[in-house]
Motif scaffolding. Structure first.
Motif, short mmCIF file in Angstrom:
data_model
loop_
_atom_site.label_atom_id
_atom_site.label_comp_id
_atom_site.label_asym_id
_atom_site.label_seq_id
_atom_site.Cartn_x
_atom_site.Cartn_y
_atom_site.Cartn_z
N ASN A 169 0.83 -1.20 0.00
CA ASN A 169 0.00 0.00 0.00
C ASN A 169 0.87 1.27 0.00
O ASN A 169 0.51 2.30 0.54
N GLY A 170 2.06 1.14 -0.61
CA GLY A 170 2.94 2.28 -0.78
C GLY A 170 3.69 2.73 0.46
O GLY A 170 4.21 3.84 0.49
N ARG A 171 3.79 1.86 1.46
CA ARG A 171 4.51 2.22 2.69
C ARG A 171 5.57 1.18 3.01
O ARG A 171 5.27 0.00 3.05
N GLY A 172 6.77 1.65 3.27
CA GLY A 172 7.84 0.74 3.67
C GLY A 172 8.06 0.72 5.17
O GLY A 172 8.66 -0.20 5.71
N PHE A 173 7.54 1.77 5.84
CA PHE A 173 7.72 1.90 7.28
C PHE A 173 6.43 2.37 7.94
O PHE A 173 5.63 3.08 7.32
N LEU A 174 6.26 1.99 9.17
CA LEU A 174 5.13 2.44 9.98
C LEU A 174 5.45 3.82 10.55
O LEU A 174 6.63 4.21 10.61
N PRO A 175 4.45 4.56 11.00
CA PRO A 175 4.71 5.88 11.59
C PRO A 175 5.71 5.85 12.75
O PRO A 175 6.43 6.83 12.97
N ASP A 176 5.80 4.72 13.45
CA ASP A 176 6.74 4.63 14.57
C ASP A 176 8.16 4.25 14.13
O ASP A 176 9.06 4.09 14.95
N GLY A 177 8.37 4.11 12.82
CA GLY A 177 9.70 3.83 12.28
C GLY A 177 9.99 2.36 12.03
O GLY A 177 11.00 2.04 11.39
N ARG A 178 9.13 1.47 12.51
CA ARG A 178 9.36 0.04 12.23
C ARG A 178 9.04 -0.24 10.77
O ARG A 178 8.17 0.37 10.17
N ILE A 179 9.73 -1.23 10.23
CA ILE A 179 9.51 -1.64 8.86
C ILE A 179 8.15 -2.32 8.73
O ILE A 179 7.69 -3.00 9.66
N VAL A 180 7.51 -2.15 7.58
CA VAL A 180 6.26 -2.86 7.30
C VAL A 180 6.62 -4.33 7.07
O VAL A 180 7.54 -4.63 6.31
N ILE A 181 5.91 -5.22 7.75
CA ILE A 181 6.16 -6.66 7.59
C ILE A 181 4.84 -7.40 7.42
O ILE A 181 3.77 -6.88 7.70
N ARG A 182 4.97 -8.63 6.96
CA ARG A 182 3.86 -9.58 6.97
C ARG A 182 4.43 -10.92 7.40
O ARG A 182 5.23 -11.53 6.68
N PHE A 183 4.06 -11.33 8.58
CA PHE A 183 4.49 -12.63 9.11
C PHE A 183 3.58 -13.69 8.51
O PHE A 183 2.36 -13.55 8.48
N GLU A 184 4.17 -14.79 8.04
CA GLU A 184 3.42 -15.86 7.36
C GLU A 184 3.45 -17.13 8.22
O GLU A 184 4.41 -17.90 8.15
N PRO A 185 2.40 -17.37 9.04
CA PRO A 185 2.40 -18.55 9.91
C PRO A 185 2.57 -19.87 9.18
O PRO A 185 3.22 -20.78 9.70
N HIS A 186 2.02 -19.98 7.96
CA HIS A 186 2.17 -21.25 7.23
C HIS A 186 3.63 -21.48 6.82
O HIS A 186 4.08 -22.62 6.73
N LEU A 187 4.38 -20.41 6.62
CA LEU A 187 5.80 -20.56 6.31
C LEU A 187 6.61 -20.82 7.58
O LEU A 187 7.57 -21.61 7.55
N PHE A 188 6.23 -20.20 8.68
CA PHE A 188 6.88 -20.51 9.96
C PHE A 188 6.69 -22.00 10.26
O PHE A 188 7.63 -22.68 10.69
N HIS A 189 5.50 -22.51 10.00
CA HIS A 189 5.22 -23.95 10.14
C HIS A 189 6.22 -24.76 9.29
O HIS A 189 6.81 -25.74 9.77
N ARG A 190 6.39 -24.34 8.04
CA ARG A 190 7.28 -25.07 7.13
C ARG A 190 8.73 -25.05 7.64
O ARG A 190 9.39 -26.09 7.68
N TYR A 191 9.21 -23.88 8.04
CA TYR A 191 10.61 -23.75 8.46
C TYR A 191 10.89 -24.39 9.81
O TYR A 191 12.05 -24.66 10.14
N THR A 192 9.84 -24.66 10.60
CA THR A 192 10.03 -25.34 11.89
C THR A 192 9.46 -26.76 11.87
O THR A 192 9.36 -27.40 12.91
N GLN A 193 9.08 -27.23 10.70
CA GLN A 193 8.48 -28.57 10.52
C GLN A 193 7.29 -28.79 11.46
O GLN A 193 7.12 -29.88 12.00
N GLY A 194 6.51 -27.73 11.66
CA GLY A 194 5.30 -27.86 12.48
C GLY A 194 5.55 -28.02 13.97
O GLY A 194 4.63 -28.34 14.72
#
Length: 188
Positions: free
Chosen positions: A33-58
């Motif tokens: 949505n055209g933003r790389g950072f939040l107003p507080d200065g943190r980077i915009v992220i999207r955590f993906e639980p299904h990928l966390f599952h994959r990288y930790t083998q559930g």
């Protein structure tokens, strides 16, 4: 807070990928949505639980079912703030897996794709992503070139681009349609 992209930044990126500024702006809009950072200065992220599952083998599915599950869920996490809450909890369990399962910045580049961004390590990738939107744009351009997707952008092959860039669930999220619409908007 890091500076936002300028028209000159967009022009340089479009030139490096041999495409139009409207294309780069369309990807920026759809991914973050055209933003790389939040107003507080943190980077915009999207955590993906299904990928966390994959990288930790559930490993954490039973004990942390809100941050680790096997399949993509449309609309989850519900916001960038929610992603940060989940990410902060996941990184305590497994820092590397949490970073690999999170998309960062304007172009939502997945942590696991760090080798194709020209970064020397996952930690360097996150540090560079956290510097500025221009650095996020540079990492994106490097990734697009490494993946050979510059011609898909140039030729407006939105579905093919979205399938490679966003993964096989791109239709669920309608990324190709969103890219086409954003491109039309920025072309005018």
């Amino acid at each position: 807070m890091p500076n936002t992209l300028t028209e000159q930044d967009y022009r340089q990126a479009a030139q490096s990928l041999n495409t139009e500024v409207a294309v780069i702006k369309a990807v920026t809009e759809v991914e973050s949505n055209g933003r790389g950072f939040l107003p507080d200065g943190r980077i915009v992220i999207r955590f993906e639980p299904h990928l966390f599952h994959r990288y930790t083998q559930g490993q954490f599915d039973a004990t942390h079912p809100d941050i680790s599950f096997p399949h993509l869920r449309k609309g989850y996490p519900t916001s960038t703030s929610h992603s940060w809450q989940l990410y902060d909890r996941a990184k305590v369990l497994n820092l590397k897996a949490a970073r690999m399962a999170t998309s960062f910045g304007l172009f939502q580049v997945l942590g696991s794709n760090w080798p194709d961004t020209g970064s020397k390590s996952l930690a360097e990738f996150i540090t560079r992503m956290s510097k500025s939107e221009n650095e996020q744009l540079n990492l994106f351009c490097h990734l697009i070139t490494a993946w050979g997707l510059d011609d898909e952008l140039r030729n407006h092959k939105w579905a093919f681009f979205a399938k490679v860039y966003n993964g096989p669930g791109f239709k669920l999220m309608k990324y190709d349609d969103k890219l086409a619409d954003a491109y039309k908007k920025h072309s005018n």
